[in-house]
Design an enzyme around this catalytic site. Structure first.
Site, mmCIF file in Angstrom:
data_model
loop_
_atom_site.group_PDB
_atom_site.id
_atom_site.type_symbol
_atom_site.label_atom_id
_atom_site.label_comp_id
_atom_site.label_asym_id
_atom_site.label_seq_id
_atom_site.Cartn_x
_atom_site.Cartn_y
_atom_site.Cartn_z
ATOM 1 N N ASP A 72 11.931 -0.978 -9.424
ATOM 2 C CA ASP A 72 11.525 -2.050 -10.405
ATOM 3 C C ASP A 72 12.788 -2.709 -11.475
ATOM 4 O O ASP A 72 12.738 -3.572 -12.074
ATOM 5 C CB ASP A 72 10.754 -1.789 -11.160
ATOM 6 C CG ASP A 72 9.495 -1.712 -10.534
ATOM 7 O OD1 ASP A 72 9.085 -2.672 -9.618
ATOM 8 O OD2 ASP A 72 8.366 -0.727 -10.872
ATOM 9 N N ASP B 152 5.671 -5.978 -3.300
ATOM 10 C CA ASP B 152 6.480 -6.296 -4.608
ATOM 11 C C ASP B 152 7.807 -6.367 -4.613
ATOM 12 O O ASP B 152 8.605 -7.063 -5.417
ATOM 13 C CB ASP B 152 5.506 -5.401 -5.857
ATOM 14 C CG ASP B 152 4.247 -5.046 -5.597
ATOM 15 O OD1 ASP B 152 3.789 -4.973 -4.505
ATOM 16 O OD2 ASP B 152 3.751 -4.855 -6.533
HETATM 17 N N1 GLY Z 1 4.503 -4.414 -9.043
HETATM 18 C C1 GLY Z 1 3.344 -4.050 -9.577
HETATM 19 C C2 GLY Z 1 1.989 -5.180 -9.668
HETATM 20 O O1 GLY Z 1 2.274 -6.329 -9.149
HETATM 21 O O2 GLY Z 1 1.114 -4.972 -10.078
#
Ligand code: GLY
Length: 402
Positions: A119, A179
């Site tokens: 992330d 994601d």
């Molecule tokens: N990246 C985590 C979400 O979209 O909840």
């Protein structure tokens, strides 16, 4: 002076609205909607900034049990609020907004050393990336370079992908979630800033392999694809936050759309545009897309319409569709724009946009973080506000050019 012109703008918006409605017309001009959204988002973000100003290291996250919930730099969403402040500063460059953007950006700096998840792109590109874009502060660039090196440690050449998570090792050998497409922009940006093409190559490899393995024939996508560490091929395709392995988790579809639209901009690869258009068509034609174009949290949730919406998915989709409308200069591009406009109008209505001072000072209501885990269900989320403001800014810029 800036504050004053802001007030003038706000009252001009009010006057236009009154004239508009007194003429008996149904829709406010889009310019008025955009100014309303940006004005409210600014009011809310400044109230939030004051509440947390002396709370060392804290960043807004959501509402829990009726109270503001915060996080430190290590939560994947830490960069969204500083990023939103930078966008709002770009819209109205006041010293106050700049001071708060700098203050909250500094709180994310330690994310540059995070190597245990993917992330880092979300955290640093929204905060330091926007900060550097607007100020050219060389210290911000240094943080981004360090962060890109940290993120690159999660890339394995023989697999060709960045590993998303390290948990659930019995279940997943090498999990990659959709994601993760969103972290690639950070790498392409850092390649441009540093002249080191390694990061861009990693991003392209990740996008290529995700394109090959994450999508179904209808162009919806899986949430989690885990790769066999020896063959480099998928061994399972599942979900973590969606309703079911084979369902279309709304935010996952939003990340996919945004990710490939962005990667087309960053690389010029036509395949990415082709895929982004297919994802957009899937979303725009989906029979379970509600009238107001704010998706339920999963397109296949059996309880639809008796389940929660995800305003964050709508905001992410809207922002991506605005961009997609500029690269498709045809009727499809117009459809993208129309859908984004509908989403922005819905999000700016009282159904989703909070009144000033309410909603613990978040702009948008009604997002869903992790329904199946019963975490963040029907609450505000910082990324909903970030992508909402980004969509408003993108629309405003395009309307200004017309
Ligand atoms: N990246 C985590 C979400 O979209 O909840």
């Amino acid at each position: 002076m800036r504050n004053m012109s802001c007030k003038v703008m706000a009252s001009a918006v009010t006057v236009v609205s009154m004239l508009f409605f007194s003429c008996g017309m149904k829709e406010e001009p889009l310019e008025v909607v955009i100014e309303k959204g940006l004005t409210r988002a600014t009011e809310q973000a400044l109230l939030m900034a004051k509440v947390l100003e002396t709370e060392e290291g804290k960043l807004p996250k959501s509402i829990k049990d009726g109270q503001l919930e915060t996080s430190g730099y290590g939560w994947w969403c830490s960069g969204f609020y500083p990023g939103e402040l930078w966008y709002l500063y770009e819209n109205t460059p006041t010293p106050e907004l700049k001071r708060y953007a700098e203050l909250y950006t500094a709180r994310v700096e330690s994310a540059k050393n995070v190597t245990n998840n993917h992330d880092v792109g979300f955290m640093l590109n929204c905060s330091f990336g926007n900060g550097y874009r607007l100020t050219k502060n060389p210290a911000y660039k240094e943080v981004m370079l360090t962060g890109a090196h940290s993120l690159a440690t999660r890339y394995k050449e023989h697999i060709g992908l960045i590993r998303s998570w390290d948990f659930n090792k019995q279940k997943w050998q090498y999990p990659v979630i959709i994601d993760n497409m969103m972290n690639l922009e950070f790498l392409t940006v850092v390649s441009r800033l540093s002249g080191d093409d390694t990061f861009r190559k990693i991003a392209v490899s990740h996008a290529d392999k995700t394109m090959e393995h994450h999508f179904r024939p209808d162009y919806s996508c899986y949430h989690v694809v885990s790769y066999d560490t020896i063959s480099g091929l998928p061994h399972v395709k599942q979900t973590h936050q969606g309703w079911a392995d084979e369902s279309a988790w709304s935010r996952g579809q939003a990340w996919a759309l945004y990710g490939y639209t962005m990667m087309y901009r960053e690389t010029g690869k036509k395949e990415y545009l082709g895929l982004a258009n297919k994802i957009a068509a899937y979303l725009m034609n989906h029979p379970n897309m509600p009238e107001d174009k704010v998706p339920y949290w999963d397109f296949d949730m059996p309880e639809i319409p008796n389940t929660t919406r995800d305003a964050s998915a709508a905001a992410i989709i809207a922002s991506a569709l605005v961009e997609l409308s500029t690269v498709n200069r045809d009727t499809f591009g117009q459809k993208c724009w129309d859908m984004a406009e509908q989403q922005v109008r819905s999000l700016t209505s009282s159904a989703y946009l909070a009144e000033a001072g309410e909603n613990c000072n978040f702009a948008l209501k009604h997002s869903t973080g992790h329904f199946r885990g019963n975490i963040e269900v029907d609450v505000p989320l910082t990324y909903a506000d970030y992508y909402y403001v980004e969509a408003l800014m993108r629309m405003k810029r395009l309307l200004d050019k017309k």
